[in-house]
Write a protein that holds these residues in place. Structure first.
Motif, short mmCIF file in Angstrom:
data_model
loop_
_atom_site.label_atom_id
_atom_site.label_comp_id
_atom_site.label_asym_id
_atom_site.label_seq_id
_atom_site.Cartn_x
_atom_site.Cartn_y
_atom_site.Cartn_z
N ARG A 142 63.55 53.58 72.72
CA ARG A 142 63.62 55.10 73.26
C ARG A 142 64.53 55.14 74.50
O ARG A 142 65.14 56.16 74.45
CB ARG A 142 62.17 55.31 73.65
CG ARG A 142 61.87 56.65 73.81
CD ARG A 142 60.52 57.23 73.86
NE ARG A 142 59.77 56.32 74.93
CZ ARG A 142 58.97 55.36 74.79
NH1 ARG A 142 58.72 55.03 73.42
NH2 ARG A 142 58.46 54.43 75.62
N LYS A 143 64.61 54.12 75.34
CA LYS A 143 65.38 54.34 76.26
C LYS A 143 66.97 54.21 76.22
O LYS A 143 67.76 54.82 76.99
CB LYS A 143 65.01 53.11 77.44
CG LYS A 143 63.51 53.55 78.06
CD LYS A 143 63.48 54.88 78.82
CE LYS A 143 62.01 55.17 79.40
NZ LYS A 143 62.10 56.27 80.30
N HIS A 144 67.45 53.14 75.28
CA HIS A 144 68.82 53.14 74.99
C HIS A 144 68.97 53.13 73.41
O HIS A 144 69.21 52.31 72.78
CB HIS A 144 69.10 51.49 75.41
CG HIS A 144 68.80 51.19 76.81
ND1 HIS A 144 69.51 51.85 78.06
CD2 HIS A 144 67.71 50.68 77.54
CE1 HIS A 144 69.01 51.37 79.18
NE2 HIS A 144 67.80 50.52 78.75
N PRO A 145 69.11 54.33 72.99
CA PRO A 145 69.21 54.54 71.56
C PRO A 145 70.68 54.21 71.12
O PRO A 145 70.98 54.01 70.03
CB PRO A 145 68.87 56.10 71.55
CG PRO A 145 69.37 56.70 72.81
CD PRO A 145 68.69 55.76 73.72
N ALA A 146 71.64 54.38 72.22
CA ALA A 146 73.05 54.21 71.80
C ALA A 146 73.36 52.76 71.48
O ALA A 146 74.04 52.49 70.61
CB ALA A 146 73.94 54.62 73.20
N TRP A 147 72.51 51.84 71.96
CA TRP A 147 72.64 50.40 71.56
C TRP A 147 72.47 50.21 70.19
O TRP A 147 73.19 49.59 69.35
CB TRP A 147 71.73 49.60 72.54
CG TRP A 147 72.11 49.38 73.76
CD1 TRP A 147 73.27 49.92 74.52
CD2 TRP A 147 71.38 48.69 74.85
NE1 TRP A 147 73.27 49.71 75.71
CE2 TRP A 147 72.19 48.96 76.19
CE3 TRP A 147 70.32 47.88 74.92
CZ2 TRP A 147 71.52 48.35 77.28
CZ3 TRP A 147 69.97 47.40 76.05
CH2 TRP A 147 70.61 47.70 77.36
N PHE A 148 71.39 50.83 69.67
CA PHE A 148 70.77 50.64 68.43
C PHE A 148 71.77 51.33 67.41
O PHE A 148 72.14 50.74 66.14
CB PHE A 148 69.18 51.05 68.35
CG PHE A 148 68.46 50.07 69.12
CD1 PHE A 148 68.04 49.11 68.41
CD2 PHE A 148 68.09 50.58 70.22
CE1 PHE A 148 67.21 48.27 69.18
CE2 PHE A 148 67.18 49.87 71.03
CZ PHE A 148 66.74 48.68 70.49
N VAL A 149 72.40 52.36 67.77
CA VAL A 149 73.16 53.33 67.09
C VAL A 149 74.72 52.54 66.55
O VAL A 149 75.14 52.46 65.66
CB VAL A 149 73.43 54.66 67.57
CG1 VAL A 149 74.67 55.34 66.72
CG2 VAL A 149 72.16 55.42 67.60
N SER A 150 74.98 51.93 68.03
CA SER A 150 76.48 51.38 67.95
C SER A 150 76.50 50.10 67.02
O SER A 150 77.09 49.50 66.18
CB SER A 150 76.87 51.01 69.49
OG SER A 150 75.94 50.15 70.07
N GLY A 151 75.08 49.49 67.37
CA GLY A 151 74.78 48.27 66.38
C GLY A 151 74.88 48.40 64.93
O GLY A 151 75.44 47.77 63.93
N ILE A 152 74.32 49.77 64.44
CA ILE A 152 74.06 49.97 63.14
C ILE A 152 75.49 50.28 62.63
O ILE A 152 76.10 49.85 61.51
CB ILE A 152 73.01 51.03 62.75
CG1 ILE A 152 71.82 50.59 63.21
CG2 ILE A 152 73.23 51.56 61.29
CD1 ILE A 152 70.78 51.81 63.30
#
Length: 296
Positions: free
Chosen positions: A284-294
């Motif tokens: 929830r706090k760092h959604p960009a990490w998970f989006v870039s990882g996907i």
């Protein structure tokens, strides 16, 4: 010169006398042998004339009876009255077919068809054999097979008797020193042969005195009904409501065991929940990490 001629004539006279003496001894021995052979021939002919006829009788019979057990008892009693002996008696019953009929949860009626037969071997005095066979035949419903064999062993008996006599004479001459048997093993074999011949003739005498009879009899198939316990474990079940109560009790016991198992691993459960909450927080706090990882 005259002396040499005299000695030559004297030697010739002595040699002629020795030849006559040896011829005389040879003729005397031949006469003794001839007399011995004649005596043996007369003894053999006398033995042949005096030896009684050795007839060995055997008989077989197969017949059907009403009751195998009662007939076996009757044959044993008849054998004893005839001064005989039962040498072998075997009775057996075989199940030809069997069927189970259920009459309750724990009881079964078993209906079986049995075939019963018996075999007997008896020894009967030979002079009573015919009468014995006739009486046994009258015990059955009908006779399917009956036979009697007679074997003449007179010449075999006489042959063994004469061979035994010859061996006895040889052993007697060996003891007197007239015959020398160098190998002791041959002496033992000779004596063993003499024992075998004696036992063989004794066996023949016994078989001549007592005849061997082989009897085989049977009866019609017998139907037997009996009530026995059911041997099928699946037939023994508890009533429905009792089985339901046992099932509910087993379910509660399983639930308790499950709760106890969960209690044993509570630390792992708490750790798993904490890790899951941490994952949700960072997502929830760092959604960009998970989006870039996907995307990568």
């Amino acid at each position: 010169m005259k002396t040499k001629l005299f000695l030559a004539l004297l030697a010739g006279v002595l040699l002629l006398g020795a030849c006559k003496g040896s011829n005389y001894e040879a003729i005397r021995d031949e006469k003794a042998v001839s007399k011995t052979d004649a005596a043996l021939a007369n003894a053999d002919s006398t033995s042949l004339e005096t030896t009684s006829t050795k007839l060995v009788k055997t008989a077989d019979m197969r017949f059907k009876v009403k009751s195998v057990q009662q007939t076996g008892d009757a044959i044993a009693a008849l054998t004893a009255r005839s001064n005989g002996m039962v040498m072998h008696h075997q009775m057996q019953a075989n199940i030809e077919k069997s069927e189970d009929i259920r009459i309750s949860n724990d009881s079964v009626k078993r209906v079986s068809a049995f075939s019963t037969n018996a075999d007997m071997t008896v020894r009967i005095p030979s002079d009573k054999l015919e009468d014995y066979m006739t009486e046994v035949a009258h015990m059955g419903m009908y006779v399917t097979m009956r036979k009697m064999d007679i074997e003449d062993r007179t010449l075999d008996y006489l042959s063994e008797k004469l061979k035994l006599k010859n061996r006895q004479e040889l052993v007697a001459q060996q003891k007197q020193g007239k015959v020398i048997i160098k190998n002791p093993v041959n002496v033992m074999l000779l004596k063993d042969d003499m024992v075998d011949q004696q036992i063989g003739n004794m066996r023949t005498d016994a078989e001549v005195k007592y005849s061997t009879v082989t009897l085989s009899f049977y009866q019609s198939n017998t139907i037997v009904q009996e009530t026995i316990a059911n041997d099928d474990p699946s037939a023994y079940q508890l009533p429905f409501f009792k089985r339901l109560a046992i099932a509910l009790s087993n379910g509660w016991a399983l639930f308790i065991e499950f709760m106890l198992g969960m209690a044993n691993i509570w630390v792992f459960i708490v750790l798993a929940v904490a890790l899951w909450m941490l994952y949700r927080y960072y997502r929830r706090k760092h959604p960009a990490w998970f989006v870039s990882g996907i995307k990568s």
